[in-house]
Design a protein around this motif. Structure first.
Motif, short mmCIF file in Angstrom:
data_model
loop_
_atom_site.label_atom_id
_atom_site.label_comp_id
_atom_site.label_asym_id
_atom_site.label_seq_id
_atom_site.Cartn_x
_atom_site.Cartn_y
_atom_site.Cartn_z
N ALA A 122 -12.90 -7.61 -11.95
CA ALA A 122 -13.23 -6.82 -10.76
C ALA A 122 -14.60 -7.23 -10.22
N LEU A 123 -15.52 -7.50 -11.13
CA LEU A 123 -16.85 -7.93 -10.72
C LEU A 123 -16.79 -9.28 -10.00
N ALA A 124 -16.00 -10.20 -10.54
CA ALA A 124 -15.84 -11.50 -9.91
C ALA A 124 -15.27 -11.36 -8.51
N GLU A 125 -14.25 -10.51 -8.35
CA GLU A 125 -13.65 -10.32 -7.03
C GLU A 125 -14.64 -9.70 -6.05
N TYR A 126 -15.48 -8.82 -6.54
CA TYR A 126 -16.52 -8.21 -5.70
C TYR A 126 -17.46 -9.29 -5.15
N VAL A 127 -17.92 -10.19 -6.00
CA VAL A 127 -18.83 -11.24 -5.54
C VAL A 127 -18.10 -12.21 -4.62
N VAL A 128 -16.85 -12.52 -4.93
CA VAL A 128 -16.07 -13.43 -4.08
C VAL A 128 -15.92 -12.83 -2.69
N ARG A 129 -15.60 -11.55 -2.61
CA ARG A 129 -15.39 -10.92 -1.31
C ARG A 129 -16.70 -10.86 -0.52
N MET A 130 -17.82 -10.57 -1.18
CA MET A 130 -19.11 -10.58 -0.49
C MET A 130 -19.43 -11.98 0.04
N THR A 131 -19.17 -12.99 -0.78
CA THR A 131 -19.45 -14.36 -0.38
C THR A 131 -18.57 -14.76 0.80
N ALA A 132 -17.31 -14.37 0.77
CA ALA A 132 -16.41 -14.67 1.87
C ALA A 132 -16.92 -14.09 3.18
N ALA A 133 -17.44 -12.86 3.13
CA ALA A 133 -17.94 -12.21 4.33
C ALA A 133 -19.14 -12.95 4.91
N GLU A 134 -19.95 -13.55 4.03
CA GLU A 134 -21.15 -14.26 4.48
C GLU A 134 -20.85 -15.68 4.95
N MET A 135 -19.89 -16.34 4.29
CA MET A 135 -19.68 -17.77 4.51
C MET A 135 -18.89 -18.10 5.76
N GLY A 136 -18.04 -17.19 6.22
CA GLY A 136 -17.31 -17.46 7.44
C GLY A 136 -16.08 -18.33 7.26
N THR A 143 -31.55 -14.71 -13.25
CA THR A 143 -30.27 -15.36 -12.96
C THR A 143 -29.94 -16.31 -14.11
N GLY A 144 -28.64 -16.57 -14.30
CA GLY A 144 -28.19 -17.56 -15.26
C GLY A 144 -28.77 -17.34 -16.64
N ARG A 145 -29.29 -18.44 -17.21
CA ARG A 145 -29.79 -18.43 -18.57
C ARG A 145 -31.31 -18.29 -18.66
N SER A 146 -31.94 -17.96 -17.56
CA SER A 146 -33.38 -17.74 -17.58
C SER A 146 -33.70 -16.30 -17.99
N THR A 147 -34.99 -16.04 -18.21
CA THR A 147 -35.45 -14.72 -18.65
C THR A 147 -34.97 -13.62 -17.71
N THR A 148 -34.52 -12.53 -18.30
CA THR A 148 -34.09 -11.37 -17.51
C THR A 148 -34.94 -10.15 -17.85
N TYR A 149 -34.86 -9.15 -16.98
CA TYR A 149 -35.62 -7.92 -17.10
C TYR A 149 -34.66 -6.74 -17.02
N ARG A 164 -16.82 -16.88 -11.70
CA ARG A 164 -16.42 -16.61 -13.08
C ARG A 164 -17.34 -17.35 -14.06
N ARG A 165 -17.68 -18.60 -13.75
CA ARG A 165 -18.59 -19.35 -14.61
C ARG A 165 -19.99 -18.74 -14.59
N ASP A 166 -20.39 -18.26 -13.43
CA ASP A 166 -21.71 -17.64 -13.28
C ASP A 166 -21.82 -16.38 -14.14
N ILE A 167 -20.79 -15.54 -14.09
CA ILE A 167 -20.78 -14.32 -14.90
C ILE A 167 -20.79 -14.66 -16.39
N ALA A 168 -20.01 -15.66 -16.77
CA ALA A 168 -19.87 -16.00 -18.19
C ALA A 168 -21.17 -16.53 -18.79
N ARG A 169 -21.98 -17.23 -18.02
CA ARG A 169 -23.19 -17.85 -18.58
C ARG A 169 -24.44 -17.00 -18.39
#
Length: 274
Positions: A153-167, A61-67, A180-185
């Motif tokens: 489109a990716l941002a909207e996908y995550v927003v819609r998933m989050t909306a479904a979970e958050m209530g 996630t974020g700026r940490s090591t990825t695989y 958007r900031r999460d994707i950018a960094r």
């Protein structure tokens, strides 16, 4: 300010808030979530109450090591060991650990396998994974993942998933800005979306919820559709002497409307000297 720390042969990006002389609170967010999902203003609010707050990007996630996508080179125990290594890097002997959703398993592993490093545990929107617990709400929609190269489109996908979970307390504008900031960094946002769910979910070596020896707080949303409230109640029952806080109107997560209740509960729970 964010810093990169070398931990267990990998890089973790972390940020701290408040006075290092205060009791440390280590915030560990759930699957696919970078440290941005512990909003800066929430961390600052907790720090203003006399806590030294640490948020960080877990692996992938974020700026940490990825695989490589679909090939996480770690298990949940490794993520718990990363948390211990980050405390070492920060010069912190013991911390109050807060684990959100999937990372309730990391908080559990820390508390059971590394008890000398854990002053207390707070489980937020998490579960015991008992077989008799209810599944996610049947009203939870399913979304097809868009082209990973289409950022909007990716941002909207995550927003819609989050909306479904958050209530009903979901804040669309704030979440879209965060995503958007999460994707950018992110070093690799596709790995962020994928790899936590492909890892080995091994648990603690030395026991389970009933073996936690430190104070435990359980916080759960009243309307959580992903892990219905019975999951939080199961965690509460599994840990003798634990405290239980229900967030009215909240779904899966911590909407801003519940920040005061969350901060009050964590401050009270972490009042014991470290």
């Amino acid at each position: 300010m964010e810093r990169i720390y070398s931990v267990n042969g990998i890089e973790l990006c972390a940020e701290t808030f408040g006075d290092p002389a205060d009791a440390a609170v280590l915030l560990i967010h759930g699957g696919s979530a970078s440290m941005l999902w512990w909003p800066e203003s929430l961390c600052a609010r907790l720090a203003s109450r006399g806590r030294y707050v640490i948020r960080y990007d877990q692996r992938d996630t974020g700026r940490s090591t990825t695989y490589p996508v679909g090939q996480p080179g770690y298990s949940m125990r490794d993520l718990a060991a990363d948390a211990v290594g980050l405390l070492d890097a920060l010069g912190i002997d013991r911390a109050h650990v807060v684990g959100q959703s999937m990372s309730g398993g990391i908080a559990l592993t820390l508390g059971v396998d590394h008890p000398a490093r854990v002053a207390s545990v707070t489980f937020v929107s998490t579960t015991t994974d008992d077989d008799d617990l209810p599944p996610p709400s049947a009203d939870m929609p399913r979304f097809d993942r868009p082209d990973i190269t289409d950022r909007e489109a990716l941002a909207e996908y995550v927003v819609r998933m989050t909306a479904a979970e958050m209530g009903p307390l979901f804040d669309e504008d704030a979440t879209r800005d965060l995503v958007r900031r999460d994707i950018a960094r992110a070093r690799d946002f596709e790995a962020s979306l994928t790899n936590h769910y492909a890892m080995d979910f091994d648990g603690p070596v030395h026991g389970g919820f009933g073996d936690l020896s430190m104070p435990v707080l359980v916080i759960h949303g009243e309307l959580d559709p992903l892990l219905p409230p019975a999951h939080g109640e199961a965690v509460h029952r599994a840990v003798s002497g634990s405290s239980y806080v229900v967030l009215p109107g909240a779904g899966h997560g911590l909407p801003e409307a519940c920040w005061d209740a969350f901060v009050d509960a964590v401050v009270q729970h972490s009042a014991e000297e470290v």
